[in-house]
Design a protein around this motif. Structure first.
Motif, PDB file in Angstrom:
ATOM      1  N   TRP A 402      35.507  -1.099   0.972  1.00  0.00           N
ATOM      2  CA  TRP A 402      34.396  -1.519   1.895  1.00  0.00           C
ATOM      3  C   TRP A 402      33.646  -0.700   2.875  1.00  0.00           C
ATOM      4  O   TRP A 402      32.755  -0.871   3.247  1.00  0.00           O
ATOM      5  CB  TRP A 402      35.115  -2.896   2.372  1.00  0.00           C
ATOM      6  N   SER A 403      34.669   0.379   3.692  1.00  0.00           N
ATOM      7  CA  SER A 403      33.987   0.844   4.612  1.00  0.00           C
ATOM      8  C   SER A 403      33.245   2.137   4.273  1.00  0.00           C
ATOM      9  O   SER A 403      32.289   2.425   4.572  1.00  0.00           O
ATOM     10  CB  SER A 403      35.308   1.434   5.492  1.00  0.00           C
ATOM     11  N   VAL A 523      50.267  -2.270   3.471  1.00  0.00           N
ATOM     12  CA  VAL A 523      49.700  -3.624   3.611  1.00  0.00           C
ATOM     13  C   VAL A 523      48.255  -3.459   4.255  1.00  0.00           C
ATOM     14  O   VAL A 523      47.173  -4.176   3.705  1.00  0.00           O
ATOM     15  CB  VAL A 523      50.478  -4.615   4.096  1.00  0.00           C
ATOM     16  N   LEU A 524      48.150  -3.084   5.344  1.00  0.00           N
ATOM     17  CA  LEU A 524      46.727  -2.938   6.148  1.00  0.00           C
ATOM     18  C   LEU A 524      45.772  -1.854   4.915  1.00  0.00           C
ATOM     19  O   LEU A 524      44.590  -2.288   5.342  1.00  0.00           O
ATOM     20  CB  LEU A 524      46.894  -2.169   7.376  1.00  0.00           C
ATOM     21  N   LEU A 531      38.150  -6.765   7.711  1.00  0.00           N
ATOM     22  CA  LEU A 531      37.564  -6.657   9.047  1.00  0.00           C
ATOM     23  C   LEU A 531      36.074  -6.838   9.136  1.00  0.00           C
ATOM     24  O   LEU A 531      35.498  -7.566  10.048  1.00  0.00           O
ATOM     25  CB  LEU A 531      37.873  -5.242   9.579  1.00  0.00           C
ATOM     26  N   SER A 532      35.390  -6.411   8.091  1.00  0.00           N
ATOM     27  CA  SER A 532      33.885  -6.461   8.036  1.00  0.00           C
ATOM     28  C   SER A 532      33.532  -6.304   6.573  1.00  0.00           C
ATOM     29  O   SER A 532      33.295  -5.578   5.961  1.00  0.00           O
ATOM     30  CB  SER A 532      33.297  -5.271   8.573  1.00  0.00           C
ATOM     31  N   GLU A 539      30.887 -10.401   8.339  1.00  0.00           N
ATOM     32  CA  GLU A 539      30.801  -8.915   9.108  1.00  0.00           C
ATOM     33  C   GLU A 539      31.077  -8.940  10.137  1.00  0.00           C
ATOM     34  O   GLU A 539      30.478  -8.728  11.252  1.00  0.00           O
ATOM     35  CB  GLU A 539      29.262  -8.631   8.890  1.00  0.00           C
ATOM     36  N   PHE A 540      32.569  -9.397  10.602  1.00  0.00           N
ATOM     37  CA  PHE A 540      33.166  -9.576  11.689  1.00  0.00           C
ATOM     38  C   PHE A 540      33.053  -8.296  12.677  1.00  0.00           C
ATOM     39  O   PHE A 540      32.529  -8.608  13.683  1.00  0.00           O
ATOM     40  CB  PHE A 540      34.618  -9.817  11.472  1.00  0.00           C
ATOM     41  N   LEU A 541      33.342  -7.024  12.157  1.00  0.00           N
ATOM     42  CA  LEU A 541      33.199  -6.176  13.032  1.00  0.00           C
ATOM     43  C   LEU A 541      32.047  -5.493  13.450  1.00  0.00           C
ATOM     44  O   LEU A 541      31.808  -5.210  14.558  1.00  0.00           O
ATOM     45  CB  LEU A 541      34.110  -4.897  12.220  1.00  0.00           C
ATOM     46  N   VAL A 542      30.801  -5.763  12.733  1.00  0.00           N
ATOM     47  CA  VAL A 542      29.684  -5.475  12.703  1.00  0.00           C
ATOM     48  C   VAL A 542      29.252  -6.166  13.901  1.00  0.00           C
ATOM     49  O   VAL A 542      28.387  -5.986  14.967  1.00  0.00           O
ATOM     50  CB  VAL A 542      28.706  -5.400  11.668  1.00  0.00           C
ATOM     51  N   GLU A 543      29.323  -7.741  13.749  1.00  0.00           N
ATOM     52  CA  GLU A 543      28.932  -8.610  14.917  1.00  0.00           C
ATOM     53  C   GLU A 543      29.868  -8.245  16.141  1.00  0.00           C
ATOM     54  O   GLU A 543      29.056  -8.586  17.261  1.00  0.00           O
ATOM     55  CB  GLU A 543      29.202 -10.134  14.486  1.00  0.00           C
TER      56      GLU A 543
END
Length: 691
Positions: A402-403, A523-524, A531-532, A539-543
């Motif tokens: 994703w990142s 796990v992380l 997170l996004s 898009e939690f982190l972007v927001e």
């Protein structure tokens, strides 16, 4: 208690690890393990817990009110320069504070098992607590100057930790190399602050946003590039990347701290925090950042392909991944770059801790050529390492996909096709070198046993457990002198013969603290991408970062199909590298002395293995013309000019003294004659003047 009241207590976040350092560093051997380890781990864990509380308080405020400055005291009142020691609490600083303290706490937990038996166990945790404190000062400060204090602090701590086993000459040299190389970039940071104060009149971040937009493009470009010079040094970008591979001489938890939770991400933070200057530069500075990042990602990825050392592969991988982050910053995708910083912290910390578990279980062997088949004996390590391997390779659904995909997509849709293409090629290399490492360590044929050893029972505690633990602790026992063998560097240089297989029985599994830290980070590595997600309302982190980067024009995909196509292309690039490595290393190595990739690459392999001979070029430049220049400076300038001036003054006054010595004969008649002649001369002078 209101949200603002909680934000005023944000100083507790850095204060807790500082307390740990203040308690642990003076105590030394008086506080035995594992108590010191649990104190250090607990305080960093509490720091993370309070960072979560501060995050919740900040989240409860409206988006346009999520910035709060905590003024602690006036640090430098000097003329027009007044610098307050304060903290800036906003989405960017709290994001960094959360992952720094969270990942660092898990690394501390792991270290309780890894550093068991070390003669300076307590001091190690004092240093690591100080490291975390300095990194928190860096990311939470309210001004450039206080950030610079934390910046230099993590440089000092990196020197202390890389050189922690200073009995090894290689470790002492590596610490000095890291310290000196990063200082080169820090000169740029320092000069940038002079220029900022000269043009804006303040070093506070609160002033920067509005003032940067009014600067001339040339001035903004100069400030931006000088700040980036500091970032290049701290974040190991070309050409100041040479210190990071040698930093592997420190204990493996230190490698995880430097590469994942602290230090090397400081440069990314600085560019992100100073983004108003980059935006005001008219694109020149940002383009430089993007291309330096893309070139570094490609060059470091090529070097990682053929490295035989389990930690050096990861070191060059970090340099390459940092290049992706700067690529994102250079195409104005600040949120995507920060997203990659966080997910990289998860999977790179997992990879280093997994590598440390392997080293611990094999008696300090770091040569992947004499490993293989370890998944049977280290199942937790293999699963955690495998999750991180798939994440960094960009397999869909995992954090790295994703990142990294978002960074590449922003580059493409921002019309930066050149850096995007370089990023795609680097993704192929990432898939290859990480799969090569995974298979040579955990799969394929077993190459870690002594030639006389046959087979072994994977169930229960293996016969070789005690021997492997003893080998790892050799030279670290509090009451013993370091063994001569331990003083040799464990790092495996390219072009050297494989390390002899030295395990009797089966490798031992990681103790509970090590396994727990690895498992949590593994796990992380899998779920960190949540997170996004690039979907509406996900898009939690972007927001969350929107108030910090709100003035930057956003880059969006032209259509859903084009975005999906780019994602598919990025996945295919990673899979090409993955399957190419599997075809070459699927069965391990028939002969540890023969790497099939080396055979195929020929002279190109040697160039990559020696990191393009960049280190050698610097050494030769210093050793030959550099030494001659310094010799000339010593003989001609230092001795001839500086010493000559000092000695000339001495000779002048010595001559005066010699002349005066003739006058001071001690004969009263001569003194009386002199007085008489002087009196006559004075009378004649007065008569002439008055006539």
């Amino acid at each position: 208690m209101t949200a603002r009241d909680i934000l005023d207590l944000a100083w507790i976040v850095p204060a807790l690890p500082l307390l740990g350092a203040a308690v642990l560093m003076p105590l030394g051997r008086r506080l035995r393990e594992p108590v010191a380890g649990w104190i250090g781990t607990g305080l960093v864990g509490l720091s993370f817990a309070w960072a979560v509380v501060v995050f919740a308080a900040l989240w409860s405020l409206p988006a346009d009110a999520r910035s709060h400055t905590v003024k602690l005291f006036t640090w430098l009142p000097a003329g027009g320069l007044r610098v307050s020691a304060g903290l800036l609490i906003d989405p960017l600083s709290i994001t960094f504070a959360l992952f720094v303290t969270g990942v660092a706490a898990l690394i501390h937990l792991y270290s309780i098992g890894y550093m068991h038996g070390d003669r300076r166990f307590t001091l190690f945790f004092g240093y690591t607590n100080l490291f975390v404190f300095m990194m928190l000062v860096l990311v939470m400060s309210s001004s450039f100057l206080l950030t610079f204090l934390g910046w230099e602090g993590v440089g000092l701590c990196s020197y202390l930790l890389i050189s922690f086993w200073y009995e090894r000459n290689s470790a002492a040299v590596a610490g000095k190399k890291a310290f000196i190389t990063t200082r080169v970039g820090d000169v740029g940071f320092l000069v940038a602050m002079f220029l900022i104060f000269a043009t804006i009149g303040s070093l506070d971040y609160s002033v920067m946003g509005g003032a940067a937009g009014g600067l001339a493009a040339g001035t903004a470009t100069a400030i931006s590039l000088l700040l980036f010079a500091g970032a290049v040094g701290k974040s190991a970008q070309f050409p100041l990347h040479v210190w990071l591979p040698d930093a592997m001489e420190g204990p493996t938890p230190v490698s995880a701290l430097i590469h994942a939770a602290t230090m090397v991400t400081a440069g990314v933070f600085l560019v992100a925090r100073a983004h108003p200057f980059f935006e005001a530069s008219g694109g020149a500075a940002s383009t430089t950042v993007a291309w330096i990042g893309a070139a570094t990602a490609l060059l470091a990825g090529g070097v990682a392909l053929v490295q035989p050392d389990i930690k050096r592969i990861l070191a060059y991988s970090t340099i390459s991944q940092l290049g992706y982050m700067f690529l994102g910053l250079g195409v104005h995708a600040y949120g995507a770059a920060i997203f990659l910083v966080i997910t990289h912290a998860f999977y790179k910390a997992t990879l280093f801790l997994g590598a440390g578990s392997v080293i611990h279980g094999l008696g300090d062997n770091q040569d992947v050529r004499t490993m293989g088949g370890l998944r049977r004996f280290m199942p937790v390590t293999a699963m955690a390492f495998g999750a991180a391997w798939l994440a960094i390779a960009g397999i869909p659904g995992l954090a790295g996909f994703w990142s990294k995909d978002e960074v590449l997509a922003k580059a493409f849709f921002g019309d930066q096709y050149g850096v995007w293409a370089v990023g795609i090629v680097a993704a192929v290399l990432t898939g290859f070198y990480m799969t090569r490492e995974m298979w040579l360590v955990f799969f394929g044929n077993e190459r870690f046993r002594r030639p006389a050893e046959a087979g072994g029972d994977a169930a229960g505690e293996a016969p070789g457990d005690a021997a492997a633990v003893a080998a790892h602790a050799a030279g670290h026992d509090a009451d013993a002198d370091p063994s001569e063998e331990w003083l040799l560097s464990p790092t495996v240089e390219y072009g050297t013969e494989p390390r002899p297989a030295a395990v009797d029985g089966d490798p031992h599994r990681a103790p509970f603290p090590m396994a727990a830290g690895m498992a949590a980070l593994g796990v992380l590595s899998v779920i960190g991408g949540l997170l996004s997600l690039p979907f509406k309302n996900l898009e939690f982190l972007v927001e969350w970062l929107e108030p910090v980067f709100g003035g930057v024009p956003e880059v969006h995909a032209s259509s859903f199909l084009s975005a999906a196509g780019l994602s598919a292309l990025a996945v295919v690039a990673g899979l090409i590298g993955l399957f190419a490595a599997l075809s070459m290393y699927g069965k391990g190595l028939a002969d540890p002395a023969r790497d099939p990739l080396d055979d195929r690459l020929g002279i190109a392999g040697r160039i990559l293995g020696h990191a393009y001979y960049f280190d050698e070029a610097i050494a030769n430049a210093v050793r030959v013309p550099g030494r001659r220049f310094l010799d000339w400076m010593s003989e001609a300038f230092d001795q001839g000019v500086i010493d000559g001036a000092v000695n000339g003054v001495g000779r002048f006054f010595r001559g005066i003294g010699a002349g005066n010595r003739r006058i001071q004969s001690g004969l009263v008649r001569q003194y009386a004659l002199g007085i008489a002649l002087g009196a006559v001369g004075l009378m004649i002078y007065i008569w002439v003047r008055t006539a």
